[in-house]
Design a protein around this motif. Structure first.
Motif, PDB file in Angstrom:
ATOM      1  N   ALA A 186       0.044  -1.121  -0.498  1.00  9.44           N
ATOM      2  CA  ALA A 186      -0.048  -0.283  -0.696  1.00  9.44           C
ATOM      3  C   ALA A 186       1.463   1.208   0.114  1.00  9.44           C
ATOM      4  O   ALA A 186       1.076   2.558  -0.755  1.00  9.44           O
ATOM      5  CB  ALA A 186      -1.477  -0.041   0.693  1.00  9.44           C
ATOM      6  N   HIS A 221       1.613   4.309  -3.035  1.00 11.93           N
ATOM      7  CA  HIS A 221       0.912   5.635  -2.428  1.00 11.93           C
ATOM      8  C   HIS A 221       2.317   6.328  -2.487  1.00 11.93           C
ATOM      9  O   HIS A 221       2.223   7.631  -2.676  1.00 11.93           O
ATOM     10  CB  HIS A 221       0.794   6.304  -0.907  1.00 11.93           C
ATOM     11  N   PHE A 248     -11.685   5.932  11.452  1.00 10.05           N
ATOM     12  CA  PHE A 248     -11.368   5.016  12.056  1.00 10.05           C
ATOM     13  C   PHE A 248     -11.146   4.289  13.263  1.00 10.05           C
ATOM     14  O   PHE A 248     -11.325   5.212  13.972  1.00 10.05           O
ATOM     15  CB  PHE A 248     -10.251   4.563  11.244  1.00 10.05           C
ATOM     16  N   ASN A 253      -3.087  13.137   4.655  1.00  4.35           N
ATOM     17  CA  ASN A 253      -3.136  11.898   5.278  1.00  4.35           C
ATOM     18  C   ASN A 253      -3.096  12.105   6.417  1.00  4.35           C
ATOM     19  O   ASN A 253      -2.137  13.245   6.775  1.00  4.35           O
ATOM     20  CB  ASN A 253      -2.128  11.372   4.697  1.00  4.35           C
ATOM     21  N   THR A 291       0.836   4.186  11.807  1.00  7.38           N
ATOM     22  CA  THR A 291       0.082   4.486  11.037  1.00  7.38           C
ATOM     23  C   THR A 291      -0.353   5.786  10.297  1.00  7.38           C
ATOM     24  O   THR A 291      -1.135   6.355  10.742  1.00  7.38           O
ATOM     25  CB  THR A 291      -1.268   3.139  11.470  1.00  7.38           C
ATOM     26  N   TYR A 308      -3.236   6.759   7.692  1.00 11.52           N
ATOM     27  CA  TYR A 308      -4.542   6.569   6.932  1.00 11.52           C
ATOM     28  C   TYR A 308      -4.436   8.123   6.014  1.00 11.52           C
ATOM     29  O   TYR A 308      -4.263   8.600   5.912  1.00 11.52           O
ATOM     30  CB  TYR A 308      -5.331   7.025   7.822  1.00 11.52           C
ATOM     31  N   SER A 309      -5.851   7.808   5.700  1.00  9.04           N
ATOM     32  CA  SER A 309      -5.838   8.430   4.021  1.00  9.04           C
ATOM     33  C   SER A 309      -6.902   9.912   5.150  1.00  9.04           C
ATOM     34  O   SER A 309      -7.432   9.727   5.158  1.00  9.04           O
ATOM     35  CB  SER A 309      -6.604   8.203   2.615  1.00  9.04           C
ATOM     36  N   GLU A 322     -10.116  10.648   3.679  1.00  7.48           N
ATOM     37  CA  GLU A 322     -11.035   9.266   4.150  1.00  7.48           C
ATOM     38  C   GLU A 322     -11.371   8.552   4.570  1.00  7.48           C
ATOM     39  O   GLU A 322     -12.464   7.630   5.294  1.00  7.48           O
ATOM     40  CB  GLU A 322     -11.682   8.458   2.533  1.00  7.48           C
ATOM     41  N   GLY A 323     -10.334   7.511   5.855  1.00  6.69           N
ATOM     42  CA  GLY A 323      -9.810   6.732   6.588  1.00  6.69           C
ATOM     43  C   GLY A 323      -9.592   5.406   6.247  1.00  6.69           C
ATOM     44  O   GLY A 323      -9.747   4.248   7.139  1.00  6.69           O
ATOM     45  N   LYS A 324      -9.181   5.639   5.252  1.00 10.29           N
ATOM     46  CA  LYS A 324      -8.041   3.815   4.860  1.00 10.29           C
ATOM     47  C   LYS A 324      -7.314   3.948   5.301  1.00 10.29           C
ATOM     48  O   LYS A 324      -6.371   4.969   5.133  1.00 10.29           O
ATOM     49  CB  LYS A 324      -8.407   4.339   2.859  1.00 10.29           C
ATOM     50  N   LYS A 325      -6.653   2.687   5.473  1.00 12.72           N
ATOM     51  CA  LYS A 325      -5.406   2.844   5.726  1.00 12.72           C
ATOM     52  C   LYS A 325      -4.491   2.389   4.902  1.00 12.72           C
ATOM     53  O   LYS A 325      -4.116   1.479   4.130  1.00 12.72           O
ATOM     54  CB  LYS A 325      -5.366   1.723   6.711  1.00 12.72           C
ATOM     55  N   ILE A 326      -3.474   3.185   5.040  1.00  8.94           N
ATOM     56  CA  ILE A 326      -2.630   3.082   4.084  1.00  8.94           C
ATOM     57  C   ILE A 326      -0.980   2.272   4.190  1.00  8.94           C
ATOM     58  O   ILE A 326      -0.275   1.221   3.236  1.00  8.94           O
ATOM     59  CB  ILE A 326      -2.452   4.421   3.362  1.00  8.94           C
TER      60      ILE A 326
END
Length: 283
Positions: free
Chosen positions: A5, A9, A209, A223, A232, A234-235, A237-241
């Motif tokens: 991931a 990115h 999240f 981010n 950690t 996250y984007s 939008e709350g998506k783990k990157i």
């Protein structure tokens, strides 16, 4: 999975590991970046604030007897605002180390232990106030009705409660445009986004999240970087990157440092690390 991931990115070189700067501390926290890119961070058990010169790699003690400072943040004038939780205060420390106490109590009651802060464009301070029993306190219980998030308007002495429904608020950071505030409820292992209103109140609580955080920062893409087991990412939008691991039990805080704000500075228990990034920070 995390490395894949991260590669997608292009946030950092996935073959690089955080570089150890030093492991001479007891528990590092509260890292903030000065205008020139240098980092100031706390070693709370040893009651010191340290300075790390990013360009030279030099470490030095900036302030001894620092009120057991935890979280920190620079104001527009270059003063280091600190969460001095020995007596539940907020301090302003000048570049020469002169201390001015900004806040001493909440209507005569001692704060739990100011932990992390973020300063808005008006100079007001958002502050998390969890209760973590310290071995250097004489008190054994809180004087307040819970663990909340407060706002201290510029020039004011008494903070205003802005979030009152968290179990144990901790990490906090706002967006550069002043529109949103991110707050972690470490006790509930959740991180939320709030809309900052014109009167500094908060609305539009949104769960981003299901992970809590000790310290937080943002990059230029929006981010969110949180801490605990490593860093950690996250984007918006709350998506783990991605996750940046380290060998220590706990990562306390993180900030983008250096003159280009592209060096990730990580406080991790007895150690501090740096990692070159392909993005810049915005704090």
């Amino acid at each position: 999975m995390a490395l894949t991931a991260a590669a997608q990115h292009n946030l950092f070189d996935t073959f690089s590991k955080p570089k150890l700067v030093s492991d001479q501390f007891a528990f590092t926290e509260g890292c903030s970046v000065a205008k020139n890119g240098d980092v100031f961070f706390t070693d709370q058990p040893n009651d010191k604030i340290w300075k790390y010169e990013v360009e030279t790699g030099k470490l030095s003690v900036f302030l001894d007897k620092a009120g057991r400072s935890n979280g920190t943040y620079f104001d527009k004038k270059g003063n280091l605002i600190t969460c001095a939780d020995e007596k539940g205060e907020l301090w302003s420390v000048s570049p020469k180390g002169k201390v001015t106490v900004l806040m001493t109590s909440l209507e005569g009651k001692q704060m739990n232990g100011p932990n992390d802060i973020w300063i808005d464009k008006k100079g007001g301070i958002y502050m998390t106030d969890p209760y973590y029993q310290r071995d250097y306190w004489t008190r054994k219980i809180t004087e307040l009705d819970g663990e909340h998030v407060y706002y201290l308007p510029k020039g004011a002495k008494t903070p205003i409660k802005v979030i009152g429904d968290m179990r144990q608020p901790n990490g906090i950071v706002g967006t550069p445009d002043g529109k949103y505030l991110y707050v972690s409820d470490l006790g509930a292992q959740k991180t939320y986004r709030y809309t900052i209103n014109s009167d500094a109140s908060l609305s539009g609580k949104t769960l981003l999240f299901n992970q809590g955080s000790d310290g937080m920062t943002l990059d230029e893409r929006g981010n969110i970087y949180i801490t605990g087991k490593g860093v950690t990412i996250y984007s918006p939008e709350g998506k783990k990157i991605a996750n940046i691991p380290n060998t220590d039990n706990w990562t306390g805080n993180v900030v983008f440092a250096g003159k280009n704000r592209d060096i990730l500075f990580i406080t991790a228990s007895k150690c501090v690390y740096v990692l070159k990034m392909n993005v810049r920070g915005v704090e």
